[in-house]
Design an enzyme around this catalytic site. Structure first.
Site, mmCIF file in Angstrom:
data_model
loop_
_atom_site.group_PDB
_atom_site.id
_atom_site.type_symbol
_atom_site.label_atom_id
_atom_site.label_comp_id
_atom_site.label_asym_id
_atom_site.label_seq_id
_atom_site.Cartn_x
_atom_site.Cartn_y
_atom_site.Cartn_z
ATOM 1 N N HIS A 20 0.843 -1.203 0.000
ATOM 2 C CA HIS A 20 0.000 0.000 0.000
ATOM 3 C C HIS A 20 0.876 1.250 0.000
ATOM 4 C CE1 HIS A 20 0.873 -0.068 4.307
ATOM 5 N NE2 HIS A 20 0.487 1.182 4.348
ATOM 6 N N LYS A 69 10.487 -7.983 4.969
ATOM 7 C CA LYS A 69 11.472 -8.573 5.891
ATOM 8 C C LYS A 69 12.286 -9.609 5.155
ATOM 9 C CE LYS A 69 12.715 -8.230 10.236
ATOM 10 N NZ LYS A 69 12.738 -7.031 11.096
HETATM 11 P P1 NAD Z 1 21.486 -8.613 17.884
HETATM 12 O O1 NAD Z 1 21.850 -9.780 17.061
HETATM 13 O O2 NAD Z 1 22.324 -7.392 17.807
HETATM 14 O O3 NAD Z 1 21.411 -9.016 19.438
HETATM 15 C C1 NAD Z 1 20.618 -10.045 19.946
HETATM 16 C C2 NAD Z 1 21.259 -10.545 21.235
HETATM 17 O O4 NAD Z 1 20.377 -11.494 21.862
HETATM 18 C C3 NAD Z 1 22.578 -11.269 20.994
HETATM 19 O O5 NAD Z 1 23.562 -10.738 21.868
HETATM 20 C C4 NAD Z 1 22.253 -12.729 21.325
HETATM 21 O O6 NAD Z 1 23.362 -13.454 21.829
HETATM 22 C C5 NAD Z 1 21.166 -12.567 22.374
HETATM 23 N N1 NAD Z 1 20.323 -13.757 22.587
HETATM 24 C C6 NAD Z 1 19.938 -14.707 21.717
HETATM 25 N N2 NAD Z 1 19.156 -15.624 22.295
HETATM 26 C C7 NAD Z 1 19.031 -15.249 23.593
HETATM 27 C C8 NAD Z 1 18.357 -15.795 24.716
HETATM 28 N N3 NAD Z 1 17.639 -16.907 24.647
HETATM 29 N N4 NAD Z 1 18.458 -15.151 25.903
HETATM 30 C C9 NAD Z 1 19.182 -14.008 26.016
HETATM 31 N N5 NAD Z 1 19.851 -13.446 24.971
HETATM 32 C C10 NAD Z 1 19.771 -14.062 23.781
HETATM 33 O O7 NAD Z 1 19.958 -8.289 17.518
HETATM 34 P P2 NAD Z 1 19.198 -6.892 17.654
HETATM 35 O O8 NAD Z 1 19.387 -6.157 16.387
HETATM 36 O O9 NAD Z 1 19.540 -6.268 18.947
HETATM 37 O O10 NAD Z 1 17.668 -7.398 17.659
HETATM 38 C C11 NAD Z 1 17.045 -7.896 18.827
HETATM 39 C C12 NAD Z 1 15.545 -7.801 18.674
HETATM 40 O O11 NAD Z 1 15.178 -6.434 18.408
HETATM 41 C C13 NAD Z 1 14.940 -8.604 17.526
HETATM 42 O O12 NAD Z 1 13.657 -9.031 17.893
HETATM 43 C C14 NAD Z 1 14.820 -7.576 16.396
HETATM 44 O O13 NAD Z 1 13.838 -7.921 15.451
HETATM 45 C C15 NAD Z 1 14.419 -6.353 17.207
HETATM 46 N N6 NAD Z 1 14.678 -5.089 16.527
HETATM 47 C C16 NAD Z 1 15.935 -4.731 16.119
HETATM 48 C C17 NAD Z 1 16.125 -3.498 15.491
HETATM 49 C C18 NAD Z 1 17.492 -3.019 15.058
HETATM 50 O O14 NAD Z 1 17.609 -1.849 14.659
HETATM 51 N N7 NAD Z 1 18.540 -3.807 15.159
HETATM 52 C C19 NAD Z 1 15.026 -2.654 15.259
HETATM 53 C C20 NAD Z 1 13.761 -3.030 15.714
HETATM 54 C C21 NAD Z 1 13.607 -4.248 16.334
#
Ligand code: NAD
Length: 441
Positions: free
Chosen positions: A61, A102
């Site tokens: 959209h 995504k």
């Molecule tokens: P990232 O890869 O930088 O960090 C994720 C961290 O979580 C890692 O350090 C990993 O070791 C840890 N992890 C994995 N499994 C785990 C568990 N069971 N218990 C505890 N820690 C665990 O990822 P990110 O970019 O920080 O993304 C994290 C979340 O935020 C995701 O859901 C992503 O979709 C969301 N998100 C990210 C962004 C962005 O700009 N990067 C934006 C919006 C939303």
């Protein structure tokens, strides 16, 4: 209920009392298309590995589509579809003129070398490009779980090489390194947005009264799950504002210190290749969930989805759950905790800082000029101007989104959760776009 089912259930309950034709309600919910890609890459030892990857275009959209690329061994079609769906509503809620897309590649980055990850990233970008699904006006990816500016810069270079578009190719991907056309403030944008969203909520006396919590961020006890991009930057800003990070949970263990942990020191420790289990001056647990269930004011899941579900929802000991991650609560957990007076700050709003600043990066790339550039000014001043602009615009956008959720509640004249009002605001905006542009015959 799994991640996609939960997103659909949130959507169904939010859309059920809106004055939108039934067919349009179905159109807004369903993904436009999903690709399942399989491609070979050559490992450093010469062997060939077949990689599974997905790409979902949730809605057209608005164009381009926006949403991160995730590298994780849990990626599948449903996960990528759920994440793309959330992106559609997130962009609408915060008035970013994109729709949701995504990407996901099913790999554990720990199993691959840097050069192998580069080959995977470039091949995946090529597969998207071949399907007209990568570019400044089609799908503009960004970072997500398992990816960083490094991968985004490889995607940019791959797109630039294939498209031969010397002028606008930087707009094909955001969260790039600054030298590649990235914008100052994007790396920390999601964490900064988490901080802004929490601060706005904690300053709201009416909301705080409902959960019997003293207003203000100072001395609030916070536990964070996932210490990557979102978790770490959220911790930095929250601590700077006076909150106490009393616990951090990582995939292999969790640490606790009631006097507060120093996020920068923890990060440095992990970057030096040490395990969280070796972190000094705190209590260490080899169970990643031990600290997750301890008493705190704010629990901030910033790792993966479905972390709070039917099985463990009764163990949660927080007054506020701040959804840094996408989809950390299943529908059942959301209902149960809301009924038990836990205030949930939803992902659609709380982690939108990343896409908001990505929008500014895309605009910068297409305008070919950095924000705040003044002719004849010196370069140090120009850098300050860009970060100043980004921070100010992020503040304004998130505050406006918070108000729109609260206003929706007022307009309806009855109490609904912040999540339900976020969905309703987003769905109504998208429905208006469809109604005013019509449907292609
Ligand atoms: P990232 O890869 O930088 O960090 C994720 C961290 O979580 C890692 O350090 C990993 O070791 C840890 N992890 C994995 N499994 C785990 C568990 N069971 N218990 C505890 N820690 C665990 O990822 P990110 O970019 O920080 O993304 C994290 C979340 O935020 C995701 O859901 C992503 O979709 C969301 N998100 C990210 C962004 C962005 O700009 N990067 C934006 C919006 C939303």
């Amino acid at each position: 209920m799994n991640f996609l089912e939960s997103v659909h259930k949130f959507y169904d309950s939010a859309s059920s009392h809106l004055a939108i034709p039934e067919g349009l309600v179905s159109q807004i919910k369903a993904p436009d298309c999903v690709y399942h890609l399989r491609f070979p890459i050559k490992l450093d030892n010469g062997q060939i590995k077949v990689v599974n990857a997905w790409h979902c275009q949730h809605s057209n959209h608005k164009n381009p589509l926006k949403g991160g690329i995730r590298f994780s061994n849990l990626v599948d079609e449903e996960e990528v579809t759920a994440l793309a769906t959330l992106m559609t509503f997130k962009c609408a809620l915060v008035d970013v003129p994109f729709a949701g897309g995504k990407g996901g590649v099913r790999i554990d980055t720990k199993d691959f070398s840097r050069t192998e990850i580069e080959r995977i990233t470039r091949r995946y970008s090529f597969e998207l490009y071949k399907r007209n699904s990568l570019g400044p006006n089609s799908y503009v990816p960004s970072t997500d779980y398992g990816t960083t500016s490094r991968e985004m810069s490889w995607i940019f270079d791959t797109y630039k090489t294939l498209s031969n578009d010397a002028v606008d190719s930087a707009g094909s991907v955001t969260s790039k390194n600054i030298s590649q056309g990235g914008i100052r403030g994007r790396v920390e944008a999601t964490g900064k947005g988490v901080y802004i969203g929490l601060r706005v909520l904690l300053d709201d006396k009416e909301e705080m009264k409902k959960i019997s919590l003293e207003p203000g961020i100072k001395d609030k006890k916070i536990i964070i799950q996932g210490f990557g991009n979102v978790g770490y930057h959220s911790a930095l800003f929250l601590k700077e504002a006076g909150a106490k990070i009393i616990g951090i949970c990582e995939y292999n263990g969790s640490i606790y210190n009631p006097d507060g942990l120093n996020p920068e020191k923890v990060k440095k420790h992990l970057q030096n290749g040490k395990s969280i289990l070796e972190y000094p001056n705190c209590t260490v647990f080899d169970d990643p969930y031990h600290v997750f269930y301890l008493d705190c004011d704010i629990l901030l899941p910033a790792a993966l989805e479905e972390q709070i579900n039917k099985e463990n929802m009764k163990k949660i000991n927080a007054k506020i759950i701040a959804e840094g991650a996408n989809g950390p609560l299943t529908y059942e957990a959301d209902q149960y905790l809301s009924k038990n007076s836990v205030l949930i700050l939803p992902d659609l709003f709380l982690n939108s800082g990343g896409v908001i600043v990505s929008y500014f990066e895309w605009l910068k790339n297409l305008n070919h000029v950095r924000f705040g550039r003044i002719m004849g000014d010196n370069s140090a001043k120009k850098d300050i101007d860009e970060i100043h602009f980004v921070n100010r615009a992020l503040e304004d956008t998130m505050s406006a989104a918070f108000n729109s959720m609260k206003n929706k509640r007022k307009e309806l004249g009855y109490q609904i959760s912040l999540r339900e009002s976020a969905y309703k605001v987003a769905i109504e905006k998208i429905a208006t776009i469809y109604e005013e542009m019509g449907i292609f015959p």
